[in-house]
Design an enzyme around this catalytic site. Structure first.
Site, PDB file in Angstrom:
ATOM      1  N   HIS A  10     -10.034 -26.718   5.553  1.00  0.00           N
ATOM      2  CA  HIS A  10      -8.581 -26.674   5.658  1.00  0.00           C
ATOM      3  C   HIS A  10      -8.166 -25.214   5.516  1.00  0.00           C
ATOM      4  O   HIS A  10      -8.796 -24.453   4.772  1.00  0.00           O
ATOM      5  CB  HIS A  10      -7.889 -27.400   4.493  1.00  0.00           C
ATOM      6  CG  HIS A  10      -8.227 -28.831   4.329  1.00  0.00           C
ATOM      7  ND1 HIS A  10      -9.348 -29.251   3.660  1.00  0.00           N
ATOM      8  CD2 HIS A  10      -7.558 -29.956   4.681  1.00  0.00           C
ATOM      9  CE1 HIS A  10      -9.356 -30.585   3.635  1.00  0.00           C
ATOM     10  NE2 HIS A  10      -8.303 -31.034   4.247  1.00  0.00           N
TER      11      HIS A  10
ATOM     12  N   ASP B 175      -8.050 -24.054   1.974  1.00  0.00           N
ATOM     13  CA  ASP B 175      -9.315 -23.930   1.241  1.00  0.00           C
ATOM     14  C   ASP B 175      -9.798 -22.491   1.225  1.00  0.00           C
ATOM     15  O   ASP B 175     -10.424 -22.043   0.264  1.00  0.00           O
ATOM     16  CB  ASP B 175     -10.448 -24.718   1.935  1.00  0.00           C
ATOM     17  CG  ASP B 175     -10.204 -26.197   2.046  1.00  0.00           C
ATOM     18  OD1 ASP B 175      -9.474 -26.747   1.202  1.00  0.00           O
ATOM     19  OD2 ASP B 175     -10.770 -26.813   2.984  1.00  0.00           O
TER      20      ASP B 175
ATOM     21  N   GLY C 287       3.192 -40.811   5.204  1.00  0.00           N
ATOM     22  CA  GLY C 287       3.267 -42.201   4.799  1.00  0.00           C
ATOM     23  C   GLY C 287       4.523 -42.365   3.967  1.00  0.00           C
ATOM     24  O   GLY C 287       5.449 -41.569   4.085  1.00  0.00           O
TER      25      GLY C 287
ATOM     26  N   GLU D  13      10.281 -41.648  11.295  1.00  0.00           N
ATOM     27  CA  GLU D  13       9.106 -40.903  10.826  1.00  0.00           C
ATOM     28  C   GLU D  13       7.954 -41.007  11.828  1.00  0.00           C
ATOM     29  O   GLU D  13       7.266 -40.017  12.097  1.00  0.00           O
ATOM     30  CB  GLU D  13       8.686 -41.386   9.430  1.00  0.00           C
ATOM     31  CG  GLU D  13       9.735 -41.062   8.361  1.00  0.00           C
ATOM     32  CD  GLU D  13       9.196 -40.952   6.942  1.00  0.00           C
ATOM     33  OE1 GLU D  13       7.980 -41.168   6.733  1.00  0.00           O
ATOM     34  OE2 GLU D  13       9.992 -40.635   6.030  1.00  0.00           O
TER      35      GLU D  13
ATOM     36  N   GLU E  17      -7.792 -38.580  11.479  1.00  0.00           N
ATOM     37  CA  GLU E  17      -8.630 -39.207  10.448  1.00  0.00           C
ATOM     38  C   GLU E  17      -7.817 -40.266   9.725  1.00  0.00           C
ATOM     39  O   GLU E  17      -6.903 -39.967   8.964  1.00  0.00           O
ATOM     40  CB  GLU E  17      -9.095 -38.133   9.452  1.00  0.00           C
ATOM     41  CG  GLU E  17      -9.939 -38.709   8.345  1.00  0.00           C
ATOM     42  CD  GLU E  17     -10.581 -37.641   7.488  1.00  0.00           C
ATOM     43  OE1 GLU E  17     -10.878 -36.540   8.015  1.00  0.00           O
ATOM     44  OE2 GLU E  17     -10.776 -37.882   6.286  1.00  0.00           O
TER      45      GLU E  17
ATOM     46  N   HIS F 110     -12.773 -44.070   3.389  1.00  0.00           N
ATOM     47  CA  HIS F 110     -11.470 -44.495   3.893  1.00  0.00           C
ATOM     48  C   HIS F 110     -11.562 -45.881   4.512  1.00  0.00           C
ATOM     49  O   HIS F 110     -10.644 -46.690   4.394  1.00  0.00           O
ATOM     50  CB  HIS F 110     -10.936 -43.483   4.924  1.00  0.00           C
ATOM     51  CG  HIS F 110     -10.635 -42.136   4.329  1.00  0.00           C
ATOM     52  ND1 HIS F 110     -10.151 -41.090   5.062  1.00  0.00           N
ATOM     53  CD2 HIS F 110     -10.751 -41.668   3.061  1.00  0.00           C
ATOM     54  CE1 HIS F 110      -9.979 -40.030   4.277  1.00  0.00           C
ATOM     55  NE2 HIS F 110     -10.348 -40.364   3.060  1.00  0.00           N
TER      56      HIS F 110
ATOM     57  N   ASP G  77     -16.842 -38.397   8.705  1.00  0.00           N
ATOM     58  CA  ASP G  77     -16.891 -37.822   7.371  1.00  0.00           C
ATOM     59  C   ASP G  77     -17.853 -38.679   6.568  1.00  0.00           C
ATOM     60  O   ASP G  77     -17.564 -39.835   6.235  1.00  0.00           O
ATOM     61  CB  ASP G  77     -15.496 -37.830   6.727  1.00  0.00           C
ATOM     62  CG  ASP G  77     -14.743 -36.523   6.992  1.00  0.00           C
ATOM     63  OD1 ASP G  77     -15.192 -35.731   7.838  1.00  0.00           O
ATOM     64  OD2 ASP G  77     -13.712 -36.298   6.339  1.00  0.00           O
TER      65      ASP G  77
ATOM     66  N   ASP H 129     -10.466 -43.137  -3.709  1.00  0.00           N
ATOM     67  CA  ASP H 129     -11.386 -42.389  -2.874  1.00  0.00           C
ATOM     68  C   ASP H 129     -12.350 -41.621  -3.776  1.00  0.00           C
ATOM     69  O   ASP H 129     -12.006 -40.568  -4.304  1.00  0.00           O
ATOM     70  CB  ASP H 129     -10.510 -41.397  -2.076  1.00  0.00           C
ATOM     71  CG  ASP H 129     -11.146 -40.911  -0.808  1.00  0.00           C
ATOM     72  OD1 ASP H 129     -12.122 -41.499  -0.354  1.00  0.00           O
ATOM     73  OD2 ASP H 129     -10.623 -39.913  -0.263  1.00  0.00           O
TER      74      ASP H 129
ATOM     75  N   ASP I 167     -15.279 -40.418  -2.834  1.00  0.00           N
ATOM     76  CA  ASP I 167     -15.948 -39.356  -2.059  1.00  0.00           C
ATOM     77  C   ASP I 167     -17.331 -39.029  -2.600  1.00  0.00           C
ATOM     78  O   ASP I 167     -17.689 -37.853  -2.761  1.00  0.00           O
ATOM     79  CB  ASP I 167     -15.073 -38.088  -2.057  1.00  0.00           C
ATOM     80  CG  ASP I 167     -13.957 -38.130  -1.022  1.00  0.00           C
ATOM     81  OD1 ASP I 167     -13.939 -39.034  -0.184  1.00  0.00           O
ATOM     82  OD2 ASP I 167     -13.077 -37.234  -1.073  1.00  0.00           O
TER      83      ASP I 167
ATOM     84  N   ASP J 288     -17.925 -34.982   3.618  1.00  0.00           N
ATOM     85  CA  ASP J 288     -16.668 -34.988   2.870  1.00  0.00           C
ATOM     86  C   ASP J 288     -16.947 -35.716   1.557  1.00  0.00           C
ATOM     87  O   ASP J 288     -16.507 -36.830   1.319  1.00  0.00           O
ATOM     88  CB  ASP J 288     -15.578 -35.702   3.673  1.00  0.00           C
ATOM     89  CG  ASP J 288     -14.211 -35.547   3.017  1.00  0.00           C
ATOM     90  OD1 ASP J 288     -14.146 -34.980   1.905  1.00  0.00           O
ATOM     91  OD2 ASP J 288     -13.224 -35.996   3.603  1.00  0.00           O
TER      92      ASP J 288
END
Lengths: 438, 438, 438, 438
Positions: free
Chosen positions: C99, C102, C191, C203, C230, C269, C294, C305, C307, C338
């Site tokens: 990102h 990052d 969201g 939206e 994603e 996810h 990912d 999550d 991960d 990820d």
């Protein structure tokens, strides 16, 4: 002061008020079943969410706009004390609750950390004296600092166990100093990440040892607060030892600690464990262990602790229903808002709105529950449902007179058996009527 | 005979066999840690799924094509006995398990029901005698018949409690008659639909009374089977009292019943309660209560008891890891396939394939777990992780010498604290290697 | 350098190696179905977890011990670049992903933020040039900064939409500059918290507008990376618009964007949305939208999550099974980790162990999946299962010749119907054999 | 008649009535926003739960005491018709819904089955004529019979596809005959057990083919009912293709079927898919696909379809809020009680109590929702929240004038950005007030 927009004390204006800064249901002096709402509910504000929390989540930085955002260190700590008592005044709430690390920053050494704590505790004591506000409970945060990465009382590292002991010793001293009515143990890191590297037996034995040492020390210093354990099934740990009420009671019984502890039950922790809040309260109640509650609510479609302010009237009604039926009600415990404003509700006034929301929900719940009890709306149903255990073979079962021989003899000649409907749908209709009509 | 396509006895052919009717991993005579696989695993076939189940679900009728589909009444019951012993022979499995209502139809009266049962029990006894097969456990089905709509031992109707007592009395008689090694209590309706109409305290007291009466009666008739309770959190009830291992132990401790009962743990029940299977086994193990297992698996993305045949090698390995570390292993218990073929696997041969699947998964799990233990793959890690509790301040904590004063003194001079990584990822890599390489 | 304990490049040593710093299954040059493992898998390291993450969670501070912990600002950013290329070399991995936030710190203004970014992008470009490493994809973090509290493209504040556009414009410029093979959109804040205050229609319209503008701009600058969305169902938002593969495709179809986007699918996810990973991959595959993955895994007993590094061989096998059957395999996409080391695995070497764990799991999955395909282990079963659609009435159905009249006529004379077992248990046994034997 | 205890027609008595057989909130003639409650709600009774269901569950036999329990075959079918119209009269409900297999028994051949159906349809038609009651929708049960073990339109067996086509053809004929306002497709077996043996692409193509054939046939016979698809994510299948609203819309769009279908949304199906009911309604609404609803509720702590009667006032309020804002309200659809009394509520009168419970909950929900809309309680908040999109840069975004260049230029000079709180807690307080006060 003025951390919360210079809002004056929130007043009761009745259920039709459109003033967002008024109570619609919470009328502190209203008498319900012989006690005031204030006495029944013993509301508490949670220091961590309302003064230390900043709206951050695992995917985002803090959003909360607060008057203390520019401060740091002891200056910040002092500002938060001001803010706490300001909010207690605004809400006309009598109690607050804190972790040691909420109120004062850690120093480079435990000595320095303790000095920081002592200074803030003294300041809080002054505020309590001048305001009449009281400490519902304090506790030690043994989950945030990296040293507790593998647990505190259930760590794999004896040095950490010793540190945790020192920390709780100090917290008990401070609880005594401030006249705390309870002392809470929540074990956020008392659990495991993986069984592959965990000696479960040793960890639980150590947890019991730790709790016994705390009991011993409190006795030694004459700190007579009610000790409470707060169950939670998971998060942050993959598995937490105090999974739910029953699991915690199993642990306390096994290690002969049950007489020293009651439970501090939280709604969102209940649902994460797969239970309704009222279930956890009922389990605690029938085991004489209902101590206090953390009032909030989860989102049952989300799998983590959302710690939302409690707004669901079904939940607040059924929680108060259990509390009113508990011997002595909530007793020395209280209704502590372990709840945070949503990250999207980042203005100071949202903290006030949110507490009004929660206080009104519990006040309404109290009204409804009290009326249900007064009218014996459910009690009559239950009495009739179980009537067969008060006479004949049922009375023999309860008294211990029956055995498999007498029961078989009875069953062999008792054909057919007739059951009665449980009437759940009708009872739910009645509950809806009470929620609306009371 | 020939209910299962006249399949002969399934033989071990090794992991590369492409014969669907051969074991790839289960070699009954292979010695592992000093015992044969057969002795370690003590496999059992579940009467209800394999001979009584028909593939129906809440949205569909039975699909199972079975040779007994045209039969009914006692004729059907007798055919199922034949089928049971045929399958035990095909699979070379030593044990089976049943509910009373699996093996014989209910009559119009309890007397008639008992006569039906007696007749089939006698037939089963003959088959056991001639085949050498054994009864791992029996149990009473107190959840299917409408009379148990509000529970059996925890019913609101004393007449039902009496009936349940009569039923268990008979089941204990039959257990003794057939030399059952265990007797299981699973309380499918021992729970509640709604707290609004439930006297939780009375129901739990009655459950304890019931269990004590069963203990007394078994003693009276000299039936020395191990008594087992099988936890399950929900389904069919909204909440079931024997929620999980810890909850069940809490109940047993509270009512002073713990010495009479161990646990029969099921994988799918564990996951429905929010636990891994190995967690439940570990909890039972450290409390001396690991009695037997119901081998199956759930689908963690589905919220009901799917009772799939166990195929996941991680789960079977970690289950066997707990069992091997349990004092006496599985003891008088066994690995009972409380598992059903999918509704879409409706041919008789699927029952054989499915058991091969499950037996191979557990055999492989046994091999892997034994090697992990022999190599101390995880034990060395654990020993090193907790080494600090074997000396110095850690030893003082464990021995009870330490108190909050000595611990604080230690902590104040012990700065900083150093922890070590838990190495979960590395341990998981090692587990993968063992699963593939052993 | 030396952020990762001066570990040299990890080599393949085979499945029996006990060297924790060796690959047991990942042999980059091994040929599988005509391509090397390296070409099939196109592994990527995720900047955020491995260089920016610190092991914090909602209940605790960072635990990660890293060589850059004392640094800050641009000095920190540069150290992380070094660390990234060090780790890529250690693991012999070709790709990385990041990102924008990052890699470089935000400044007080967007101008300053962009200057920071430009500087680090230039540094990364140098490292790419000298090392030959490549950028699998980049993306814009539009969820961490408080400005995105109500979303980015789906914000209620037009100023934020504009800011987000500016941020993605820059990210597309940088993607082009670095030759990124893909560009990813993950909408962590796209969201809602509550429908009570949300204009869902607006939206979603705005989200479509935003994506179209991004497509237009990429075309304008000649950036030909594959655009990927994603999906994730929730967390941090209560509900996220890109809930799962099907929902995302519905959105793309509705707004005529499907031709411009494929999906970047993540295992954790998928499970949060109630699906297996292979389900999401299959849905994408049959819609021509399988873009990249990912690679990680969730804990299905936890509701957030986690991960975790992917270690489950069933999941990695079935993921690779879908990818191998996808036209062009993973194509321009890759297998991006990820995934983060557990908070309890806080030493730098754990990052290396964890990637070895994940790479080996996927390498093994690739081997197993390829063999399943070569042997047509499942394909033959499927071909036979659906054979009835290749002839007679089935062929008429598929070709469009049949209608309700002809089908009814056929059905009325075709009695009874015979189905065949789906054989799931047998197929699962075969899968276990392949996982162990390949 | 007298299947329901000779209860007379249930009347509205107002919210304080203690008569369990009176409506407290449902007053059919009360005018709300210009229409009567009766017109808004268009209540329907579900044949399957109230006349065919018997209270069985996977662990227990039926408990329901019903006047038709001793009947069988066509005699039973006719009794149920009587019972249906009796209940409609008692409840003063205008609509009912059925599956073909609810109303008449299957015969040995499709011919015989159809004759049975024809006879009962004729009988129903007579009752409709004399009573004025109407058919909200009918549907074909293609999940109970074993022939559908692998699906109906998505079966692996072309013979089954043909049979399903014949069944739906007949159902469409009957729908036309009875003047059904809608026709529903719920695909209980349209999904998969395992991807290992599933050709997902073919199955979905076939589903689309099937639906197109149904559309064609309805057109041919001039049956102009609204076609509805009912999403459900799982159960009985492991995965069902019509997972949720968005997934179903994706499918319909892909196969160009969207213009022919709307959605029949069910509360419990929504929560099983991880959504609130209001979310599913909103998704359907903004896509012009909100057709009808199945009114019930799930237990979010249980993982299966409990189909409870809807009693939660939050859910009924927010459902009616969406319906009132839908263009044309519920239109030709209705509020069908796809709900069953608990197995423990087995007396006939419980069916009446349960419908009163559900009808009152929706009536109250309608009152509250209408007042929220009249007062613009949430609309004003939303209008203000999104005001920035009605002017300046926001208007440019919406109109399509903005691009990444103009947006970047705007963002670069627009520093800092100010957001406003979303005020969720306050909105929830307001919702509580409306629920109590309206």
């Amino acid at each position: 002061m003025g951390y919360f927009d210079h809002v004056g004390t929130v007043k009761f204006e009745g259920k039709s008020s459109t003033n967002p800064l008024a109570f619609k249901f919470y009328n502190p002096d209203e008498i319900i079943l012989g006690k005031t709402m204030r006495e029944h509910l013993r509301f508490g504000v949670a220091y961590w969410h309302s003064f230390t929390g900043n709206g951050s989540d695992p995917f985002g930085a803090g959003t909360a706009l607060r008057g203390w955002n520019e401060l740091s260190g002891m200056e910040l700590a002092k500002a938060r004390v001001e803010a706490c008592f300001e909010l207690l005044n605004i809400l006309d709430v009598d109690y607050f609750c804190f972790h040691d690390r909420d109120i004062a920053p850690e120093g480079d050494t435990l000595q320095e950390t303790n000095r920081n704590l002592d200074e803030i505790v003294a300041l809080i004591k002054q505020h309590m004296h001048s305001s009449g506000k009281k400490l519902l409970w304090n506790t030690a945060n043994m989950f945030t600092n990296p040293r507790f990465v593998h647990g505190a009382a259930t760590t794999s590292n004896a040095d950490v166990f010793a540190y945790a002991a020192a920390q709780v010793k100090k917290a008990l001293d401070h609880g005594k100093e401030l006249g705390a009515e309870n002392y809470v143990f929540w074990g956020g890191r008392e659990g495991y990440e993986s069984l592959l590297n965990t000696d479960l037996g040793l960890e639980l034995d150590n947890l019991a040892r730790f709790l016994q040492l705390a009991v011993d020390y409190a006795k030694e210093i004459g700190f007579d607060a009610q000790f409470l354990i707060e169950p939670k099934p998971k998060e942050p740990s993959k598995h937490q030892y105090d999974f739910d009420a029953a699991t915690t009671l199993q642990f306390l019984q096994k290690y002969d600690l049950a007489k020293h502890f009651k439970l501090n039950l939280e709604a969102n922790h209940a649902t994460l464990a797969g239970h309704t809040f009222e279930h956890e309260l009922r389990v605690a109640r029938i085991n004489g262990a209902l101590g206090s509650i953390d009032a909030n609510q989860g989102d049952l479609l989300l799998g983590w602790d959302t710690d939302e302010f409690p707004t669901d009237l079904y939940a607040s009604t059924l929680a108060m229903y259990e509390i009113l039926q508990n011997e002595g009600g909530i007793g020395r415990g209280g209704v502590n808002f372990d709840a945070k404003v949503r990250r999207t509700s980042f203005e100071p006034i949202d903290v006030v709105y949110a507490h009004i929301n929660g206080m009104d929900a519990f006040a309404r719940g109290l009204q409804v529950a009290a009326k249900l009890i007064e009218d014996r709306a459910f009690d009559n149903v239950i009495e009739e449902r179980y009537a067969s255990f008060t006479k004949g073979i049922g009375a023999d079962i309860v008294s211990g007179k029956a055995n498999f021989h007498t029961l078989e003899a009875y069953a062999l000649q008792n054909n057919p058996i007739t059951n009665k409907s449980g009437r759940v749908e009708l009872l739910r209709s009645i509950l809806n009527q009470y929620i609306i009509n009371v």
